[in-house]
Every structure is written in structure tokens, then in C-alpha cells.
Scaffold this motif. Structure first.
Motif, PDB file in Angstrom:
ATOM      1  N   MET A   1     190.595  11.666  60.582  1.00  0.00           N
ATOM      2  CA  MET A   1     191.116  11.908  61.792  1.00  0.00           C
ATOM      3  C   MET A   1     190.165  10.334  62.629  1.00  0.00           C
ATOM      4  N   ALA A   2     191.433   9.814  63.540  1.00  0.00           N
ATOM      5  CA  ALA A   2     190.392   9.329  64.273  1.00  0.00           C
ATOM      6  C   ALA A   2     190.040   9.010  64.555  1.00  0.00           C
ATOM      7  N   ALA A   3     188.813   8.346  65.272  1.00  0.00           N
ATOM      8  CA  ALA A   3     187.937   7.499  66.043  1.00  0.00           C
ATOM      9  C   ALA A   3     187.908   6.491  67.096  1.00  0.00           C
ATOM     10  N   ARG A   4     186.863   6.386  67.935  1.00  0.00           N
ATOM     11  CA  ARG A   4     186.835   5.170  68.609  1.00  0.00           C
ATOM     12  C   ARG A   4     185.980   4.930  69.192  1.00  0.00           C
ATOM     13  N   ILE A   5     185.599   3.632  68.936  1.00  0.00           N
ATOM     14  CA  ILE A   5     184.274   3.020  68.916  1.00  0.00           C
ATOM     15  C   ILE A   5     184.001   2.717  70.790  1.00  0.00           C
ATOM     16  N   TYR A   6     182.846   2.691  71.108  1.00  0.00           N
ATOM     17  CA  TYR A   6     183.069   2.606  72.810  1.00  0.00           C
ATOM     18  C   TYR A   6     181.819   2.185  72.980  1.00  0.00           C
ATOM     19  N   GLN A   7     181.181   0.630  73.915  1.00  0.00           N
ATOM     20  CA  GLN A   7     180.410   0.596  74.229  1.00  0.00           C
ATOM     21  C   GLN A   7     179.931   2.163  75.683  1.00  0.00           C
ATOM     22  N   ARG A   8     178.228   2.786  75.657  1.00  0.00           N
ATOM     23  CA  ARG A   8     178.209   3.698  76.402  1.00  0.00           C
ATOM     24  C   ARG A   8     178.305   3.137  77.986  1.00  0.00           C
ATOM     25  N   PRO A   9     179.016   3.221  78.491  1.00  0.00           N
ATOM     26  CA  PRO A   9     178.963   3.477  79.887  1.00  0.00           C
ATOM     27  C   PRO A   9     177.458   3.315  81.022  1.00  0.00           C
ATOM     28  N   LYS A  10     177.183   2.737  81.597  1.00  0.00           N
ATOM     29  CA  LYS A  10     176.019   3.918  82.676  1.00  0.00           C
ATOM     30  C   LYS A  10     176.054   4.608  83.949  1.00  0.00           C
ATOM     31  N   ASN A  11     175.538   5.600  83.466  1.00  0.00           N
ATOM     32  CA  ASN A  11     175.546   6.798  83.820  1.00  0.00           C
ATOM     33  C   ASN A  11     175.648   6.535  85.536  1.00  0.00           C
ATOM     34  N   ALA A  12     176.102   7.134  86.970  1.00  0.00           N
ATOM     35  CA  ALA A  12     175.957   6.919  87.983  1.00  0.00           C
ATOM     36  C   ALA A  12     175.125   7.264  88.320  1.00  0.00           C
ATOM     37  N   MET A  13     174.390   8.822  88.116  1.00  0.00           N
ATOM     38  CA  MET A  13     173.108   9.236  88.354  1.00  0.00           C
ATOM     39  C   MET A  13     172.390   8.102  88.087  1.00  0.00           C
ATOM     40  N   GLN A  14     171.910   7.021  87.212  1.00  0.00           N
ATOM     41  CA  GLN A  14     170.918   5.683  87.021  1.00  0.00           C
ATOM     42  C   GLN A  14     170.951   5.202  87.254  1.00  0.00           C
ATOM     43  N   SER A  15     170.181   4.292  87.928  1.00  0.00           N
ATOM     44  CA  SER A  15     169.363   2.942  88.304  1.00  0.00           C
ATOM     45  C   SER A  15     169.515   1.578  86.767  1.00  0.00           C
ATOM     46  N   GLY A  16     168.802   2.235  86.151  1.00  0.00           N
ATOM     47  CA  GLY A  16     168.384   1.500  85.087  1.00  0.00           C
ATOM     48  C   GLY A  16     169.426   1.023  83.968  1.00  0.00           C
ATOM     49  N   ARG A  17     169.754   0.641  83.349  1.00  0.00           N
ATOM     50  CA  ARG A  17     170.774   0.431  82.068  1.00  0.00           C
ATOM     51  C   ARG A  17     170.407   0.556  81.070  1.00  0.00           C
ATOM     52  N   ALA A  18     169.701   1.801  80.588  1.00  0.00           N
ATOM     53  CA  ALA A  18     168.691   1.629  79.593  1.00  0.00           C
ATOM     54  C   ALA A  18     169.913   2.744  78.263  1.00  0.00           C
ATOM     55  N   ARG A  19     170.286   2.987  76.934  1.00  0.00           N
ATOM     56  CA  ARG A  19     171.597   3.436  76.552  1.00  0.00           C
ATOM     57  C   ARG A  19     172.036   2.732  77.018  1.00  0.00           C
ATOM     58  N   THR A  20     173.103   1.596  77.548  1.00  0.00           N
ATOM     59  CA  THR A  20     173.506   1.510  77.666  1.00  0.00           C
ATOM     60  C   THR A  20     174.905   0.138  76.767  1.00  0.00           C
TER      61      THR A  20
END
Length: 92
Positions: A1-20
Motif C-alpha cells: 500500500m502506497a503512502a504520501r509524506i507531506y508537511q501539514r498546511p496551516k488551517n484556514a481558520m487559525q491565525s497561528g502556525r501551530a502543528r505546521t
């Protein structure tokens, strides 16, 4: 089973950059989701698509995929584009 690795984008509803800063290894679905005839919810029998693993760096995520023989592709993070404007630009 294939997988993809990506960096989590910033949520449109948040102003900070937590968990990005963390990287996500997510398995791709092997079959299409189908609607449930009774409730209408979309679902399927593929439980592997529910697994989401997070890593502090892309190197650790690719090392995990290599160690367990998971074919993974890394999606590069798009560059951040800042829209710089002055308050006076609202009145032009």
C-alpha cells in the motif's frame, strides 16, 4: 500500500502556525469510498486509510517508510506567499 509524506498546511481558520512544522505519513486509499445506503455517509472497507502518522522531520518519515517497506512519495512544501499591503490600500 502506497503512502504520501507531506508537511501539514496551516488551517484556514487559525491565525497561528501551530502543528505546521510536523510531517505526516498518510496511506493512500486502495479503493473508492461508496455511500452507505441507509445513512448516506461515505465509507469503505479500507482501514489503512485511517492511519495517519506524524514525524518531526521528513528524514524520519522516509526512514520509517524504508524500514517497513512502504512505498512512499514525498510532496514538497509549497513556498509561502505573503500578500503585503498597507491599510491605505483599502481606500484606493
Amino acid at each position: 500500500m502506497a503512502a504520501r509524506i507531506y508537511q501539514r498546511p496551516k488551517n484556514a481558520m487559525q491565525s497561528g502556525r501551530a502543528r505546521t512544522a510536523e510531517w505526516v505519513l498518510e496511506f493512500e486509499s486502495s479503493e473508492a469510498q461508496r455511500p452507505d445506503p441507509l445513512m448516506g455517509w461515505a465509507g469503505g472497507a479500507d482501514t489503512q486509510s485511517q492511519v495517519v502518522l506524524t514525524f518531526p522531520s521528513v528524514a524520519e518519515a522516509t526512514a520509517y517508510a524504508d524500514r517497513y517497506g512502504i512505498p512512499a512519495r514525498v510532496q514538497p512544501t509549497p513556498p509561502r506567499r505573503l500578500k503585503l499591503q498597507a491599510y491605505a490600500d483599502n481606500f484606493r
